[in-house]
Design an enzyme around this catalytic site. Sequence first.
Site, PDB file in Angstrom:
ATOM      1  N   HIS A   1       0.829  -1.211   0.000  1.00 21.41           N
ATOM      2  CA  HIS A   1       0.000   0.000   0.000  1.00 21.41           C
ATOM      3  C   HIS A   1       0.857   1.252   0.000  1.00 21.41           C
ATOM      4  CE1 HIS A   1       0.755   0.860   4.300  1.00 21.41           C
ATOM      5  NE2 HIS A   1       0.604  -0.442   4.525  1.00 21.41           N
TER       6      HIS A   1
ATOM      7  N   CYS B   1       3.014  -5.105   6.663  1.00 22.21           N
ATOM      8  CA  CYS B   1       2.634  -4.646   5.329  1.00 22.21           C
ATOM      9  C   CYS B   1       3.836  -4.023   4.625  1.00 22.21           C
ATOM     10  CB  CYS B   1       1.495  -3.626   5.406  1.00 22.21           C
ATOM     11  SG  CYS B   1      -0.104  -4.346   5.838  1.00 22.21           S
TER      12      CYS B   1
END
Length: 229
Positions: free
Chosen positions: A176, A192
């Site tokens: 992301h 992440c």
Amino acid sequence: MLNPYRLNPSRAAVALGALAIGVLAFSGAAGAAPLQLFPFFMTPPVQAAPQPQLQALPQVDEDGVAVELPARLKRQVVNYATREAPGTIIIDTPNTYLYLVMGHGQAMRYGIGVGRDGFTWSGVQSITKKAEWPDWTPPPEMIARQPYLPRQMAGGPGNPLGARAMYLGGTIYRIHGTNAPGTIGTRVSSGCIRLTNEDVADLYSRVNVGTKVMVLPMDRRADLGSLVR
């Protein structure tokens, strides 16, 4: 005796002609502007909220200081030898690089932020979902560690997921964007993989749902790649 209610034939024809013209005029007006006939049945169209423009997002840290990525972390085409098929994403965790294999011995390399100590992981996944300006719902594991986090946050420039997100398999992990570009090249996340908003938008445009993603462990160093001149 004349019937006072009987029209003269010529007058009757005129009256019928006027009636026909009136009907045609009414039907023509209805076809041309139906909204004016029954305005109380119509609802105004719902306007979609405008999405923020990437060019308008300043690359600044939390203190508002402009962030300039080191040259090695800027998006660039590099020489990269691999047996993986073009289109594969390789996450070089220890070197904080993401490679998008292009074939012919080359790859697009991006600087990334990765998991902090104790939160790195490795394995093979695939992109199962893509989203622009995604909402953020912290998973229960994260809420347990950081109970002060919001339970849900709408997408936008202030959202930790940034401009784009690519969801990895059935895991809680994503590739992301970020509103903290100064964290690129560091080990700070809960697992992440983060890129600058500009870079994640570029990657997002190049990959599809189903793309293979290989995440290398901390003790395995991929070829650093040499910049294509």
